[in-house]
Design a protein around this motif. Structure first.
Motif, PDB file in Angstrom:
ATOM      1  N   TYR A 144       0.502  13.751  -6.805  1.00  0.00           N
ATOM      2  CA  TYR A 144       0.681  13.645  -5.351  1.00  0.00           C
ATOM      3  C   TYR A 144       0.732  15.027  -4.709  1.00  0.00           C
ATOM      4  O   TYR A 144       1.165  16.011  -5.322  1.00  0.00           O
ATOM      5  N   GLY A 204       0.813  10.537   7.205  1.00  0.00           N
ATOM      6  CA  GLY A 204      -0.505  10.711   6.613  1.00  0.00           C
ATOM      7  C   GLY A 204      -0.609  10.024   5.266  1.00  0.00           C
ATOM      8  O   GLY A 204       0.393   9.718   4.622  1.00  0.00           O
ATOM      9  N   PRO A 205      -1.817   9.783   4.786  1.00  0.00           N
ATOM     10  CA  PRO A 205      -1.998   9.097   3.493  1.00  0.00           C
ATOM     11  C   PRO A 205      -1.657  10.001   2.321  1.00  0.00           C
ATOM     12  O   PRO A 205      -1.575  11.221   2.451  1.00  0.00           O
ATOM     13  N   GLY A 206      -1.455   9.370   1.167  1.00  0.00           N
ATOM     14  CA  GLY A 206      -1.238  10.134  -0.061  1.00  0.00           C
ATOM     15  C   GLY A 206       0.172  10.637  -0.259  1.00  0.00           C
ATOM     16  O   GLY A 206       0.403  11.516  -1.089  1.00  0.00           O
ATOM     17  N   SER A 207       1.144  10.096   0.478  1.00  0.00           N
ATOM     18  CA  SER A 207       2.529  10.548   0.352  1.00  0.00           C
ATOM     19  C   SER A 207       3.278   9.713  -0.687  1.00  0.00           C
ATOM     20  O   SER A 207       3.102   8.490  -0.768  1.00  0.00           O
ATOM     21  N   HIS A 236       5.540   2.668   5.413  1.00  0.00           N
ATOM     22  CA  HIS A 236       4.122   2.327   5.333  1.00  0.00           C
ATOM     23  C   HIS A 236       3.388   3.462   4.633  1.00  0.00           C
ATOM     24  O   HIS A 236       3.931   4.550   4.440  1.00  0.00           O
ATOM     25  N   ALA A 237       2.156   3.221   4.271  1.00  0.00           N
ATOM     26  CA  ALA A 237       1.384   4.224   3.535  1.00  0.00           C
ATOM     27  C   ALA A 237       1.201   5.511   4.321  1.00  0.00           C
ATOM     28  O   ALA A 237       1.119   6.596   3.736  1.00  0.00           O
ATOM     29  N   ASP A 238       1.159   5.400   5.653  1.00  0.00           N
ATOM     30  CA  ASP A 238       0.887   6.593   6.468  1.00  0.00           C
ATOM     31  C   ASP A 238       1.926   6.853   7.552  1.00  0.00           C
ATOM     32  O   ASP A 238       1.738   7.735   8.393  1.00  0.00           O
ATOM     33  N   GLY A 250       0.785  -1.226   0.000  1.00  0.00           N
ATOM     34  CA  GLY A 250       0.000   0.000   0.000  1.00  0.00           C
ATOM     35  C   GLY A 250       0.816   1.273   0.000  1.00  0.00           C
ATOM     36  O   GLY A 250       0.256   2.361  -0.153  1.00  0.00           O
ATOM     37  N   SER A 251       2.119   1.159   0.194  1.00  0.00           N
ATOM     38  CA  SER A 251       2.986   2.349   0.160  1.00  0.00           C
ATOM     39  C   SER A 251       3.752   2.363  -1.156  1.00  0.00           C
ATOM     40  O   SER A 251       4.071   1.310  -1.713  1.00  0.00           O
TER      41      SER A 251
END
Length: 528
Positions: free
Chosen positions: A194, A330-333, A316-318, A178-179
């Motif tokens: 992004y 945080g998400p979306g990185s 990780h994703a967040d 997920g990352s």
């Protein structure tokens, strides 16, 4: 040139131009024979090849390159990457670079293509793109059925200067599902999708990536920079040929007068030769990485968002997991991996000459820490391969491998060891090449500037004072885990031949006959 012949690359056949200009293809069933096999086509490899071709008119060379075109790591660099050293100190001696602007990736790749074409057209070099050497045969990366047997009459040449290939690289940290982690070269194509960017790595590619993002209008608030340690940085302007004498003189004075390593570091900073991103923190690392004044201003805009929690362990994703804690991102990185600047495999030196192998590395006798010495080190090794006897022990005394520094203390130890290494400087041909061969620093400088530089080093009493102070500065500090000052990090028995060479070397870097320098320059114009 190479990319125009896609059909040739696709079958991993060798492409070269015969002396009459006709194109030729190597057939997959062909058995190959050469004197030297180069296992990559970095700029440093080409600098070695240049001396080999200049000094010997018979030897043949095959280049097995895992990349689709010459240029090694530049083939995998982002389009915004540029050369971080003066161009006259880079490239090959017979085709000098003298750009008045920092060369970018595409310009360097074009240069490498031109160099390889030049060698190939002379008829003694063949180039195989997208090809690897497995110890016995040449194997195509794109067609597993294409395997060529090869007879190597003299040596396999491997480079420690790094050559990323098209194969997927492993990350030095765990990447969770997920990352997204990408190399810098993929950034321009996807950046617009992004809103937040996390740059991982404190080296040159990390700094270039941050500067590129800022120039694209990305707000510093949308950037985070994960660094395992702060580094001292070289002021790029101080390396230019017209400032080198002044820079070298300042270093010489600092070597002699500094009361501690910290005094040395701060003295260079006061003189404008060293920079640090955060003026409030004393850096613990030094790897010869350079920066311009303009880049320094940009990088300091990211200061509030630098993450210092040791080595990165998980992405990780967040969130990011470090040795010393966790940071929620945080998400979306988008994570950009810039950690490949300093692969550990390149830092533990081995003997340059080993039976039927030759390992291109930084050479201690050049007395220059960092990437600026790479091409000249390779060229010097090529010169030594041609003019010295075939005995590996003798050659290894003349040119000793230098571990790239990881701290300022390592760099000082390298300088001290270089001052003590006198065998190569006393050799008529190699001593001259060390002084005026290309692409060395002295060759790019005015004759009068060289005289002024050498004048600093010509007083034996001053030289001994400098060496004594360096002994004090370095003996007080612990050695890096991968650094050993004994024979370039190598501990081994010394042969009788090596003792003979060392004992006969009565010349030192402190004794310069300026009439001899004139003779060296004339020799260089004729030979180098």
């Amino acid at each position: 040139f190479w990319l125009k012949h896609v059909c040739c690359v696709a079958t991993a056949r060798a492409v070269w131009v015969t002396p009459n200009g006709a194109m030729s293809l190597a057939h997959s069933a062909e058995s190959l024979v050469c004197d030297y096999l180069l296992t990559s086509a970095n700029v440093e490899d080409l600098a070695f090849l240049d001396r080999l071709m200049a000094e010997n008119q018979v030897w043949t060379v095959i280049i097995a390159d895992a990349n689709p075109q010459p240029g090694g790591r530049w083939s995998q660099a982002p389009a915004f990457a540029k050369l971080d050293q003066p161009s006259p100190f880079y490239g090959v001696g017979s085709m000098p670079l003298d750009a008045r602007h920092p060369l970018r990736r595409d310009e360097i790749l074009q240069y490498c293509n031109s160099v390889v074409q030049h060698f190939v057209q002379r008829g003694r070099v063949r180039y195989f793109p997208m090809t690897t050497f497995d110890g016995r045969s040449l194997c195509s990366i794109v067609d597993s059925d294409v395997v060529r047997s090869i007879e190597i009459r003299r040596k396999v040449v491997r480079s420690s200067f790094g050559s990323p290939t098209q194969t997927a690289r492993t990350f030095p940290f765990h990447v969770a599902a997920g990352s997204l982690v990408v190399p810098p070269r993929e950034l321009p194509a996807i950046a617009s999708a992004y809103s937040k960017f996390i740059v991982i790595g404190a080296g040159r590619s990390g700094m270039e990536t941050l500067v590129w993002l800022l120039k694209q209008g990305v707000s510093p608030d949308r950037l985070q920079w994960a660094v395992s340690e702060d580094m001292w940085l070289v002021n790029q302007a101080s390396m230019e040929a017209d400032r080198y004498v002044e820079t070298a003189h300042t270093f010489w004075m600092m070597f002699a007068e500094s009361k501690s390593v910290e005094d040395f570091e701060l003295g260079l900073e006061r003189e404008g030769l060293r920079h640090r991103i955060d003026p409030t923190r004393r850096p613990t690392a030094f790897r010869g990485t350079s920066v311009t004044e303009q880049e320094l201003v940009q990088l300091r805009r990211v200061l509030p968002n630098i993450i210092r929690k040791g080595q990165l362990q998980e992405v990780h994703a967040d969130r990011l997991v470090f040795e010393q804690g966790m940071v929620f991102t945080g998400p979306g990185s988008l994570h950009i991996d810039c950690t490949s600047d300093f692969p550990e495999s390149e830092r533990d030196p081995v003997p340059i000459w080993q039976a039927r192998k030759l390992n291109l590395q930084l050479v201690r006798e050049i007395a220059d820490n960092g990437p600026v010495a790479g091409c000249f080190s390779a060229a010097l090794i090529g010169q030594a391969e041609c003019v010295l006897p075939h005995d590996a022990g003798t050659k290894n005394v003349m040119c000793t491998p230098m571990p790239p520094p990881t701290t300022v203390v390592d760099a000082l130890r390298n300088e001290l060891a270089s001052m003590k290494a006198v065998a190569l400087k006393s050799h008529p041909n190699l001593g001259a090449f060390l002084m005026v061969g290309r692409p060395g620093r002295l060759a790019a400088m005015d004759h009068r500037a060289v005289r002024r530089l050498l004048k600093d080093r010509s007083d034996e009493g001053e030289r001994l004072r400098v060496m004594a102070n360096l002994e004090i500065l370095t003996d007080e500090q612990p050695k890096s885990p991968i650094f050993s000052p004994t024979h370039g990090g190598l501990v081994r028995k010394t042969s009788e031949a090596e003792h003979s060479v060392a004992e006969s070397s009565t010349c030192s870097s402190a004794h310069f006959d300026f009439e001899e320098l004139d003779r060296m320059e004339m020799l260089a114009q004729a030979s180098f």
